[in-house]
Design a protein around this motif. Structure first.
Motif, PDB file in Angstrom:
ATOM      1  N   GLN A 121       0.931  -1.226   0.044  1.00 11.57           N
ATOM      2  CA  GLN A 121       0.153   0.028   0.321  1.00 11.57           C
ATOM      3  C   GLN A 121       1.137   1.253  -0.396  1.00 11.57           C
ATOM      4  N   HIS A 122       0.421   2.075  -1.147  1.00 14.03           N
ATOM      5  CA  HIS A 122       1.169   3.923  -1.150  1.00 14.03           C
ATOM      6  C   HIS A 122       0.051   4.871  -0.315  1.00 14.03           C
ATOM      7  N   VAL A 123       0.470   5.461   0.312  1.00 13.50           N
ATOM      8  CA  VAL A 123      -0.521   6.058   1.759  1.00 13.50           C
ATOM      9  C   VAL A 123       0.501   7.681   1.285  1.00 13.50           C
ATOM     10  N   GLU A 166      -7.960   5.852  11.963  1.00 15.33           N
ATOM     11  CA  GLU A 166      -8.952   7.296  12.425  1.00 15.33           C
ATOM     12  C   GLU A 166      -9.155   8.296  11.077  1.00 15.33           C
ATOM     13  N   THR A 167      -7.680   9.183  12.037  1.00 16.52           N
ATOM     14  CA  THR A 167      -8.162  10.672  11.218  1.00 16.52           C
ATOM     15  C   THR A 167      -8.570   9.753   9.316  1.00 16.52           C
ATOM     16  N   LEU A 168      -8.228   9.334   8.679  1.00 16.98           N
ATOM     17  CA  LEU A 168      -8.802   9.224   7.252  1.00 16.98           C
ATOM     18  C   LEU A 168      -9.543   8.116   6.878  1.00 16.98           C
ATOM     19  N   GLY A 169      -9.791   7.796   8.635  1.00 16.41           N
ATOM     20  CA  GLY A 169     -11.190   6.609   8.299  1.00 16.41           C
ATOM     21  C   GLY A 169     -11.624   5.815   7.874  1.00 16.41           C
ATOM     22  N   ILE A 170     -10.247   5.136   7.272  1.00 18.67           N
ATOM     23  CA  ILE A 170     -10.079   3.499   6.808  1.00 18.67           C
ATOM     24  C   ILE A 170      -8.898   3.361   7.376  1.00 18.67           C
ATOM     25  N   ASP A 171      -9.538   1.284   8.071  1.00 20.59           N
ATOM     26  CA  ASP A 171      -8.712   0.740   9.392  1.00 20.59           C
ATOM     27  C   ASP A 171      -8.168  -0.001   8.716  1.00 20.59           C
ATOM     28  N   ASP A 172      -8.197  -0.290   7.873  1.00 15.48           N
ATOM     29  CA  ASP A 172      -7.265  -1.795   6.757  1.00 15.48           C
ATOM     30  C   ASP A 172      -5.844  -1.431   6.874  1.00 15.48           C
ATOM     31  N   LEU A 173      -4.772   0.217   6.726  1.00 13.35           N
ATOM     32  CA  LEU A 173      -4.386   0.113   6.150  1.00 13.35           C
ATOM     33  C   LEU A 173      -2.777  -0.404   6.610  1.00 13.35           C
ATOM     34  N   PHE A 174      -1.922  -1.035   6.251  1.00 14.75           N
ATOM     35  CA  PHE A 174      -0.824  -1.423   6.939  1.00 14.75           C
ATOM     36  C   PHE A 174      -0.285  -0.715   7.895  1.00 14.75           C
ATOM     37  N   GLY A 208       0.895  -3.502   9.950  1.00 15.95           N
ATOM     38  CA  GLY A 208       0.518  -4.623   9.058  1.00 15.95           C
ATOM     39  C   GLY A 208      -0.618  -4.837  10.232  1.00 15.95           C
ATOM     40  N   HIS A 209      -1.477  -4.536  11.087  1.00 10.88           N
ATOM     41  CA  HIS A 209      -2.757  -4.647  11.806  1.00 10.88           C
ATOM     42  C   HIS A 209      -3.921  -3.653  11.176  1.00 10.88           C
ATOM     43  N   SER A 210      -5.157  -4.384  10.814  1.00 14.07           N
ATOM     44  CA  SER A 210      -6.112  -3.343  10.959  1.00 14.07           C
ATOM     45  C   SER A 210      -7.201  -3.799  11.725  1.00 14.07           C
ATOM     46  N   GLY A 211      -7.915  -2.031  12.095  1.00 14.84           N
ATOM     47  CA  GLY A 211      -8.578  -2.228  12.988  1.00 14.84           C
ATOM     48  C   GLY A 211      -8.881  -1.825  13.815  1.00 14.84           C
TER      49      GLY A 211
END
Length: 237
Positions: A27-29, A130-138, A142-145
């Motif tokens: 993933q690239h953020v 939480e700030t981006l509103g996306i739980d499944d970011l590495f 590497g954890h999600s949630g």
């Protein structure tokens, strides 16, 4: 000097069995100070494309400028203050972060995909998700949630510890909290003996089996005065 852009590249491939076709591997953020966010996801392909990866999705969206600026300041401040050693664990993936400052200079860090960078009572991974509103970011671990706060407490006259959950990050070891106890859920004052944070796949007890703390109780110094319950606790009574 302020940060204008941050790029986090996270790769979860480790030594061991290779990923299956179309498994998400990288993933690239990208986060910009003006609120632009770009998230690219790569899956394990046939080996024809770049390093065998194929870009599977690209999500571009906007968050409030003030939130983006706050997040960039938080991330850049952490990595400027913590010069992480570039060490790696071989059985997990890795991350690379590039922070571009307003004068064009760059701060680069990299490490194993197992890092929980503690900030106060939280960690940087959870704050970014939480700030981006996306739980499944590495990100960096590497954890999600989300992470759940579990408190171990002792009732008066007992050495036995019991788990309770809370969302109040201000509660700490040594605090007195009000909890529901037993089948009738009678309200009891107990002391917090341990505070731990877990991702859902690490929970020592399932969420549905752990009762929630009503709130923190502030004890007065005057023994003749009554204790009072914090505003957070009063909301839940």
């Amino acid at each position: 000097m302020i940060a204008e852009k941050i790029i986090i590249k996270s790769n979860n491939i480790s030594y061991g069995p290779m990923p299956a076709f179309n498994d998400e591997v990288e993933q690239h953020v990208k986060i910009y100070r003006d609120g632009r966010v770009q998230i690219s996801r790569f899956v394990y392909g046939s080996g024809i494309k770049r390093y065998g990866y194929v870009k599977a999705a690209k999500n571009v969206f906007q968050i409030p400028t003030e939130k983006a600026a706050w997040l960039l300041d938080l991330i850049s401040g952490y990595f400027k203050d913590h010069d992480q050693e570039e060490w790696f664990v071989t059985d997990i993936g890795d991350y690379q972060i590039t922070i571009t400052m307003e004068d064009g200079t760059k701060i680069r860090r990299k490490g194993s995909l197992d890092r929980d960078f503690e900030i106060g009572d939280d960690d940087l991974n959870s704050i970014i998700r939480e700030t981006l509103g996306i739980d499944d970011l590495f990100l960096f671990n590497g954890h999600s949630g989300q992470r759940y706060i579990y408190l171990s407490v002792k009732f008066p006259g007992s050495d036995q510890e019991y788990y309770y959950r809370t969302t109040d990050r201000s509660i700490d070891v040594g605090d007195t909290v009000l909890v529901p106890a037993g089948k009738p859920n009678r309200k009891e004052l107990v002391e917090v003996t341990r505070k731990e944070k877990f991702y859902e796949d690490e929970l020592p007890m399932p969420l549905e089996e752990v009762k929630s703390v009503i709130g923190k109780v502030i004890l007065t110094q005057d023994q003749n005065s009554e204790s009072f319950i914090s505003e957070e606790a009063q909301k839940n009574i």
